[in-house]
Design a protein around this motif. Structure first.
Motif, PDB file in Angstrom:
ATOM      1  N   VAL A 139       0.854  -1.189   0.000  1.00  0.00           N
ATOM      2  CA  VAL A 139       0.000   0.000   0.000  1.00  0.00           C
ATOM      3  C   VAL A 139       0.888   1.237   0.000  1.00  0.00           C
ATOM      4  CG1 VAL A 139      -1.864   1.254   1.126  1.00  0.00           C
ATOM      5  CG2 VAL A 139      -1.741  -1.245   1.338  1.00  0.00           C
ATOM      6  N   ILE A 140       0.673   2.076  -0.997  1.00  0.00           N
ATOM      7  CA  ILE A 140       1.432   3.323  -1.124  1.00  0.00           C
ATOM      8  C   ILE A 140       0.425   4.463  -1.117  1.00  0.00           C
ATOM      9  CG2 ILE A 140       3.000   4.655  -2.574  1.00  0.00           C
ATOM     10  CD1 ILE A 140       3.727   1.804  -3.818  1.00  0.00           C
ATOM     11  N   ALA A 141       0.512   5.318  -0.115  1.00  0.00           N
ATOM     12  CA  ALA A 141      -0.409   6.454   0.019  1.00  0.00           C
ATOM     13  C   ALA A 141       0.413   7.734   0.077  1.00  0.00           C
ATOM     14  CB  ALA A 141      -1.266   6.308   1.274  1.00  0.00           C
ATOM     15  N   CYS A 142       0.070   8.697  -0.762  1.00  0.00           N
ATOM     16  CA  CYS A 142       0.821   9.953  -0.756  1.00  0.00           C
ATOM     17  C   CYS A 142       0.044  11.015  -1.526  1.00  0.00           C
ATOM     18  CB  CYS A 142       2.198   9.756  -1.388  1.00  0.00           C
ATOM     19  SG  CYS A 142       2.170   9.364  -3.148  1.00  0.00           S
ATOM     20  N   PRO A 143       0.399  12.295  -1.306  1.00  0.00           N
ATOM     21  CA  PRO A 143      -0.212  13.358  -2.103  1.00  0.00           C
ATOM     22  C   PRO A 143       0.166  13.203  -3.572  1.00  0.00           C
ATOM     23  CG  PRO A 143       0.950  14.253  -0.194  1.00  0.00           C
ATOM     24  CD  PRO A 143       1.343  12.817  -0.303  1.00  0.00           C
ATOM     25  N   VAL A 144      -0.779  13.485  -4.454  1.00  0.00           N
ATOM     26  CA  VAL A 144      -0.520  13.362  -5.885  1.00  0.00           C
ATOM     27  C   VAL A 144      -1.158  14.534  -6.635  1.00  0.00           C
ATOM     28  CG1 VAL A 144      -0.353  10.832  -5.885  1.00  0.00           C
ATOM     29  CG2 VAL A 144      -2.569  11.911  -6.248  1.00  0.00           C
ATOM     30  N   GLY A 145      -0.505  14.929  -7.695  1.00  0.00           N
ATOM     31  CA  GLY A 145      -1.125  15.841  -8.646  1.00  0.00           C
ATOM     32  C   GLY A 145      -0.976  17.317  -8.353  1.00  0.00           C
ATOM     33  N   ASP A 146      -1.383  18.108  -9.343  1.00  0.00           N
ATOM     34  CA  ASP A 146      -1.191  19.552  -9.306  1.00  0.00           C
ATOM     35  C   ASP A 146      -2.106  20.243  -8.307  1.00  0.00           C
ATOM     36  OD1 ASP A 146       0.672  19.192 -11.318  1.00  0.00           O
ATOM     37  OD2 ASP A 146      -0.763  19.614 -12.929  1.00  0.00           O
ATOM     38  N   GLY A 177       8.053  18.494  -5.229  1.00  0.00           N
ATOM     39  CA  GLY A 177       6.826  18.351  -6.004  1.00  0.00           C
ATOM     40  C   GLY A 177       6.156  17.020  -5.704  1.00  0.00           C
ATOM     41  N   PHE A 178       4.967  16.814  -6.244  1.00  0.00           N
ATOM     42  CA  PHE A 178       4.206  15.588  -6.001  1.00  0.00           C
ATOM     43  C   PHE A 178       4.217  14.703  -7.243  1.00  0.00           C
ATOM     44  CE2 PHE A 178       1.230  17.803  -2.731  1.00  0.00           C
ATOM     45  CZ  PHE A 178       2.257  17.764  -1.796  1.00  0.00           C
ATOM     46  N   PRO A 179       4.192  13.395  -7.021  1.00  0.00           N
ATOM     47  CA  PRO A 179       4.092  12.502  -8.186  1.00  0.00           C
ATOM     48  C   PRO A 179       2.719  12.576  -8.823  1.00  0.00           C
ATOM     49  CG  PRO A 179       3.919  11.241  -6.142  1.00  0.00           C
ATOM     50  CD  PRO A 179       4.251  12.656  -5.743  1.00  0.00           C
ATOM     51  N   GLN A 180       2.648  12.268 -10.097  1.00  0.00           N
ATOM     52  CA  GLN A 180       1.373  12.015 -10.736  1.00  0.00           C
ATOM     53  C   GLN A 180       0.998  10.562 -10.449  1.00  0.00           C
ATOM     54  OE1 GLN A 180      -0.399  14.446 -12.195  1.00  0.00           O
ATOM     55  NE2 GLN A 180       1.263  15.906 -11.786  1.00  0.00           N
ATOM     56  N   ILE A 181      -0.283  10.266 -10.459  1.00  0.00           N
ATOM     57  CA  ILE A 181      -0.730   8.924 -10.091  1.00  0.00           C
ATOM     58  C   ILE A 181      -0.133   7.862 -11.014  1.00  0.00           C
ATOM     59  CG2 ILE A 181      -2.850   9.081 -11.442  1.00  0.00           C
ATOM     60  CD1 ILE A 181      -2.323   7.286  -8.051  1.00  0.00           C
TER      61      ILE A 181
END
Length: 276
Positions: A139-146, A177-181
Protein backbone atom coordinates in the motif's frame (compact mmCIF):
# COMPACT_ATOMS: atom_id res chain seq x y z
CA UNK A 1 12.55 40.38 19.77
CA UNK A 2 8.82 39.86 20.32
CA UNK A 3 8.73 37.44 17.40
CA UNK A 4 11.62 35.45 18.91
CA UNK A 5 9.82 35.22 22.25
CA UNK A 6 6.67 33.99 20.54
CA UNK A 7 8.61 31.33 18.66
CA UNK A 8 10.26 30.18 21.89
CA UNK A 9 6.87 30.00 23.59
CA UNK A 10 5.46 27.99 20.70
CA UNK A 11 8.42 25.59 20.85
CA UNK A 12 8.04 25.16 24.63
CA UNK A 13 4.30 24.53 24.47
CA UNK A 14 4.74 22.27 21.45
CA UNK A 15 7.28 20.16 23.33
CA UNK A 16 4.94 19.97 26.31
CA UNK A 17 2.08 18.89 24.07
CA UNK A 18 4.11 16.13 22.45
CA UNK A 19 5.26 14.88 25.86
CA UNK A 20 1.85 14.80 27.51
CA UNK A 21 -0.61 14.48 24.64
CA UNK A 22 1.49 12.46 22.20
CA UNK A 23 2.39 13.33 18.64
CA UNK A 24 -0.79 12.10 16.97
CA UNK A 25 -2.91 14.77 15.35
CA UNK A 26 -6.12 14.39 13.39
CA UNK A 27 -4.16 14.73 10.16
CA UNK A 28 -2.21 11.58 11.05
CA UNK A 29 -5.38 9.58 11.68
CA UNK A 30 -6.97 10.93 8.48
CA UNK A 31 -4.14 9.54 6.36
CA UNK A 32 -3.86 6.26 8.30
CA UNK A 33 -7.54 5.30 8.39
CA UNK A 34 -8.00 3.89 4.85
CA UNK A 35 -4.57 2.23 4.91
CA UNK A 36 -5.36 0.56 8.23
CA UNK A 37 -8.57 -0.86 6.75
CA UNK A 38 -6.62 -2.31 3.81
CA UNK A 39 -4.08 -3.98 6.10
CA UNK A 40 -6.76 -5.53 8.30
CA UNK A 41 -8.60 -6.73 5.20
CA UNK A 42 -5.52 -8.42 3.74
CA UNK A 43 -6.08 -11.75 5.49
CA UNK A 44 -4.79 -13.21 8.74
CA UNK A 45 -2.30 -11.29 10.86
CA UNK A 46 1.31 -11.65 9.79
CA UNK A 47 4.35 -9.49 9.23
CA UNK A 48 4.13 -5.85 8.19
CA UNK A 49 6.84 -3.41 7.12
CA UNK A 50 6.18 0.30 7.66
CA UNK A 51 8.49 2.20 5.29
CA UNK A 52 9.14 5.81 6.22
CA UNK A 53 7.39 5.39 9.55
CA UNK A 54 9.23 8.07 11.48
CA UNK A 55 9.11 7.74 15.24
CA UNK A 56 5.42 6.82 15.20
CA UNK A 57 4.01 4.85 12.31
CA UNK A 58 0.75 3.23 11.31
CA UNK A 59 1.74 -0.13 12.77
CA UNK A 60 1.18 1.19 16.30
CA UNK A 61 -2.53 1.13 15.42
CA UNK A 62 -2.52 -2.55 14.46
CA UNK A 63 -3.57 -5.38 16.79
CA UNK A 64 -0.61 -6.85 18.72
CA UNK A 65 -0.72 -10.11 16.75
CA UNK A 66 0.82 -8.28 13.78
CA UNK A 67 4.62 -8.44 13.80
CA UNK A 68 5.80 -4.97 12.80
CA UNK A 69 9.10 -3.69 11.42
CA UNK A 70 9.82 -0.02 10.74
CA UNK A 71 12.36 1.27 8.23
CA UNK A 72 13.37 4.89 7.83
CA UNK A 73 16.42 7.06 7.24
CA UNK A 74 15.80 8.83 10.57
CA UNK A 75 13.57 8.16 13.55
CA UNK A 76 14.03 11.50 15.35
CA UNK A 77 11.30 13.48 13.59
CA UNK A 78 9.52 14.07 16.91
CA UNK A 79 12.61 13.49 19.13
CA UNK A 80 13.74 10.04 20.23
CA UNK A 81 11.60 10.05 23.38
CA UNK A 82 8.45 10.13 21.24
CA UNK A 83 9.05 6.73 19.69
CA UNK A 84 6.54 4.02 20.47
CA UNK A 85 8.07 1.11 22.46
CA UNK A 86 6.48 -1.26 19.96
CA UNK A 87 8.34 0.39 17.09
CA UNK A 88 11.61 1.10 18.90
CA UNK A 89 12.25 -2.62 19.26
CA UNK A 90 12.01 -3.19 15.50
CA UNK A 91 13.42 -0.03 13.92
CA UNK A 92 15.92 -0.31 11.09
CA UNK A 93 17.79 2.48 9.37
CA UNK A 94 17.55 2.19 5.60
CA UNK A 95 16.62 3.71 2.26
CA UNK A 96 13.37 2.92 0.45
CA UNK A 97 15.26 2.95 -2.85
CA UNK A 98 17.37 -0.05 -1.81
CA UNK A 99 15.92 -1.97 1.12
CA UNK A 100 17.96 -4.68 2.88
CA UNK A 101 15.28 -7.38 2.61
CA UNK A 102 14.74 -10.43 0.44
CA UNK A 103 11.95 -10.56 -2.13
CA UNK A 104 8.53 -11.15 -0.53
CA UNK A 105 9.98 -10.80 2.97
CA UNK A 106 6.80 -9.34 4.53
CA UNK A 107 3.12 -10.18 4.23
CA UNK A 108 2.19 -6.49 3.96
CA UNK A 109 4.33 -3.44 3.16
CA UNK A 110 3.03 0.10 3.59
CA UNK A 111 4.45 3.53 2.83
CA UNK A 112 2.27 6.41 3.99
CA UNK A 113 3.17 9.97 2.95
CA UNK A 114 6.70 8.95 2.02
CA UNK A 115 6.92 9.12 -1.76
CA UNK A 116 6.57 12.91 -1.91
CA UNK A 117 9.80 13.16 0.12
CA UNK A 118 11.70 11.03 -2.42
CA UNK A 119 13.34 12.89 -5.35
CA UNK A 120 11.19 12.58 -8.46
CA UNK A 121 13.86 10.66 -10.39
CA UNK A 122 13.84 7.88 -7.76
CA UNK A 123 10.12 7.45 -7.19
CA UNK A 124 9.44 4.54 -9.52
CA UNK A 125 12.43 2.72 -8.08
CA UNK A 126 11.03 3.28 -4.59
CA UNK A 127 7.61 1.92 -5.64
CA UNK A 128 9.24 -1.17 -7.12
CA UNK A 129 11.20 -1.78 -3.91
CA UNK A 130 8.05 -1.49 -1.78
CA UNK A 131 6.28 -4.03 -3.97
CA UNK A 132 9.31 -6.31 -4.27
CA UNK A 133 9.52 -7.05 -0.54
CA UNK A 134 5.77 -7.68 -0.16
CA UNK A 135 4.23 -11.14 -0.24
CA UNK A 136 0.51 -10.29 -0.11
CA UNK A 137 -0.22 -6.58 -0.23
CA UNK A 138 1.65 -3.33 -0.80
CA UNK A 139 0.00 0.00 0.00
CA UNK A 140 1.43 3.32 -1.12
CA UNK A 141 -0.41 6.45 0.02
CA UNK A 142 0.82 9.95 -0.76
CA UNK A 143 -0.21 13.36 -2.10
CA UNK A 144 -0.52 13.36 -5.89
CA UNK A 145 -1.13 15.84 -8.65
CA UNK A 146 -1.19 19.55 -9.31
CA UNK A 147 -4.27 20.44 -7.23
CA UNK A 148 -2.71 18.92 -4.09
CA UNK A 149 0.59 20.73 -4.64
CA UNK A 150 -1.23 24.03 -5.23
CA UNK A 151 -2.99 23.60 -1.87
CA UNK A 152 0.36 23.19 -0.11
CA UNK A 153 1.71 26.23 -1.92
CA UNK A 154 -1.21 28.31 -0.64
CA UNK A 155 -0.55 26.99 2.84
CA UNK A 156 3.12 27.96 2.55
CA UNK A 157 2.19 31.44 1.33
CA UNK A 158 -0.03 32.01 4.38
CA UNK A 159 2.72 30.88 6.72
CA UNK A 160 5.22 33.19 5.01
CA UNK A 161 2.80 36.13 5.31
CA UNK A 162 2.82 35.60 9.09
CA UNK A 163 6.62 35.71 9.15
CA UNK A 164 6.96 32.12 10.34
CA UNK A 165 9.39 29.50 8.99
CA UNK A 166 7.98 26.68 6.90
CA UNK A 167 7.74 23.27 8.59
CA UNK A 168 10.34 20.90 7.19
CA UNK A 169 7.75 18.55 5.70
CA UNK A 170 6.07 21.37 3.80
CA UNK A 171 9.35 22.75 2.48
CA UNK A 172 10.22 19.28 1.14
CA UNK A 173 6.82 18.99 -0.52
CA UNK A 174 7.44 22.20 -2.43
CA UNK A 175 11.07 21.32 -3.25
CA UNK A 176 10.33 17.84 -4.63
CA UNK A 177 6.83 18.35 -6.00
CA UNK A 178 4.21 15.59 -6.00
CA UNK A 179 4.09 12.50 -8.19
CA UNK A 180 1.37 12.02 -10.74
CA UNK A 181 -0.73 8.92 -10.09
CA UNK A 182 0.65 7.22 -13.23
CA UNK A 183 4.15 7.37 -11.75
CA UNK A 184 2.97 5.03 -9.00
CA UNK A 185 0.61 2.79 -10.93
CA UNK A 186 2.99 2.20 -13.85
CA UNK A 187 5.69 0.90 -11.51
CA UNK A 188 3.30 -1.02 -9.24
CA UNK A 189 1.22 -2.78 -11.89
CA UNK A 190 4.12 -5.12 -12.76
CA UNK A 191 3.62 -6.83 -9.39
CA UNK A 192 -0.12 -7.52 -9.49
CA UNK A 193 -3.59 -5.96 -9.79
CA UNK A 194 -3.94 -2.48 -8.32
CA UNK A 195 -6.74 -0.55 -6.65
CA UNK A 196 -6.72 3.24 -6.26
CA UNK A 197 -8.89 5.28 -3.90
CA UNK A 198 -8.81 8.97 -3.03
CA UNK A 199 -8.11 10.12 0.51
CA UNK A 200 -9.05 13.55 1.88
CA UNK A 201 -10.40 16.29 -0.30
CA UNK A 202 -7.94 19.05 -1.18
CA UNK A 203 -10.14 21.56 0.65
CA UNK A 204 -10.26 19.40 3.78
CA UNK A 205 -6.49 18.99 3.76
CA UNK A 206 -5.94 22.72 3.42
CA UNK A 207 -8.31 23.50 6.30
CA UNK A 208 -6.99 20.84 8.66
CA UNK A 209 -3.28 21.34 7.99
CA UNK A 210 -3.57 25.10 8.29
CA UNK A 211 -5.49 24.80 11.54
CA UNK A 212 -3.07 22.30 13.08
CA UNK A 213 -0.16 24.65 12.42
CA UNK A 214 -1.71 27.14 14.84
CA UNK A 215 -0.81 26.66 18.49
CA UNK A 216 -4.23 26.33 20.11
CA UNK A 217 -5.87 24.18 17.44
CA UNK A 218 -2.73 22.06 17.21
CA UNK A 219 -3.06 21.29 20.93
CA UNK A 220 -6.76 20.57 20.52
CA UNK A 221 -6.07 18.25 17.60
CA UNK A 222 -3.74 16.15 19.75
CA UNK A 223 -6.28 16.09 22.54
CA UNK A 224 -9.12 14.93 20.27
CA UNK A 225 -6.90 12.34 18.59
CA UNK A 226 -6.44 10.34 21.79
CA UNK A 227 -10.04 9.09 22.18
CA UNK A 228 -10.43 8.78 18.41
CA UNK A 229 -7.33 6.59 18.23
CA UNK A 230 -8.75 4.46 21.05
CA UNK A 231 -11.87 3.91 18.96
CA UNK A 232 -9.79 2.99 15.90
CA UNK A 233 -7.89 0.32 17.84
CA UNK A 234 -10.85 -1.00 19.82
CA UNK A 235 -11.79 -4.67 19.66
CA UNK A 236 -15.42 -3.63 19.22
CA UNK A 237 -16.46 -3.34 15.56
CA UNK A 238 -19.01 -0.65 16.43
CA UNK A 239 -16.30 1.56 17.94
CA UNK A 240 -14.07 1.14 14.88
CA UNK A 241 -16.98 1.98 12.56
CA UNK A 242 -17.71 5.11 14.59
CA UNK A 243 -14.09 6.25 14.22
CA UNK A 244 -14.23 5.60 10.47
CA UNK A 245 -17.39 7.69 10.10
CA UNK A 246 -15.85 10.62 12.01
CA UNK A 247 -12.61 10.51 10.05
CA UNK A 248 -14.39 10.31 6.70
CA UNK A 249 -16.41 13.39 7.65
CA UNK A 250 -13.19 15.22 8.53
CA UNK A 251 -11.85 14.19 5.11
CA UNK A 252 -14.91 15.80 3.51
CA UNK A 253 -16.09 12.36 2.32
CA UNK A 254 -12.96 12.11 0.14
CA UNK A 255 -14.54 14.38 -2.46
CA UNK A 256 -12.58 14.94 -5.66
CA UNK A 257 -10.13 16.40 -6.18
CA UNK A 258 -8.45 14.52 -3.37
CA UNK A 259 -5.16 15.51 -1.82
CA UNK A 260 -3.88 11.96 -1.44
CA UNK A 261 -4.15 8.72 -3.41
CA UNK A 262 -4.03 5.30 -1.79
CA UNK A 263 -2.68 2.66 -4.16
CA UNK A 264 -3.16 -0.96 -3.05
CA UNK A 265 -1.23 -3.64 -4.93
CA UNK A 266 -2.44 -7.23 -4.56
CA UNK A 267 0.85 -9.03 -5.10
CA UNK A 268 0.58 -11.77 -7.69
CA UNK A 269 1.61 -15.31 -6.69
CA UNK A 270 5.06 -16.52 -7.70
CA UNK A 271 4.94 -17.68 -11.30
CA UNK A 272 1.73 -15.83 -12.14
CA UNK A 273 1.67 -13.90 -15.44
CA UNK A 274 2.62 -10.24 -15.26
CA UNK A 275 -0.28 -7.83 -14.72
CA UNK A 276 0.86 -5.83 -17.72
Amino acid sequence: MASTRVQRLRATLGGWARRWLGIRQLSHLVRFDPVLALILGAGPAGTVLDVGSGSEGITTLLPPNWQATALDADFTDYAPAASSPRLTASQMLGDVRSMPFDDRAFDVVVAVDLLEHVPAVDRQRAVSEICRVSRRLAVIACPVGDAALAADQRLADRIAERGRPLPGWLAEHLDHGFPQIRTITDAASRFGPIRVVGNESVAAHERLSGAELTLIIGLGSRLISQPLQALMTSRRPRARRAAAVVLKAIRDDDRAPTYRAVVAVDIAPVGAPSAR
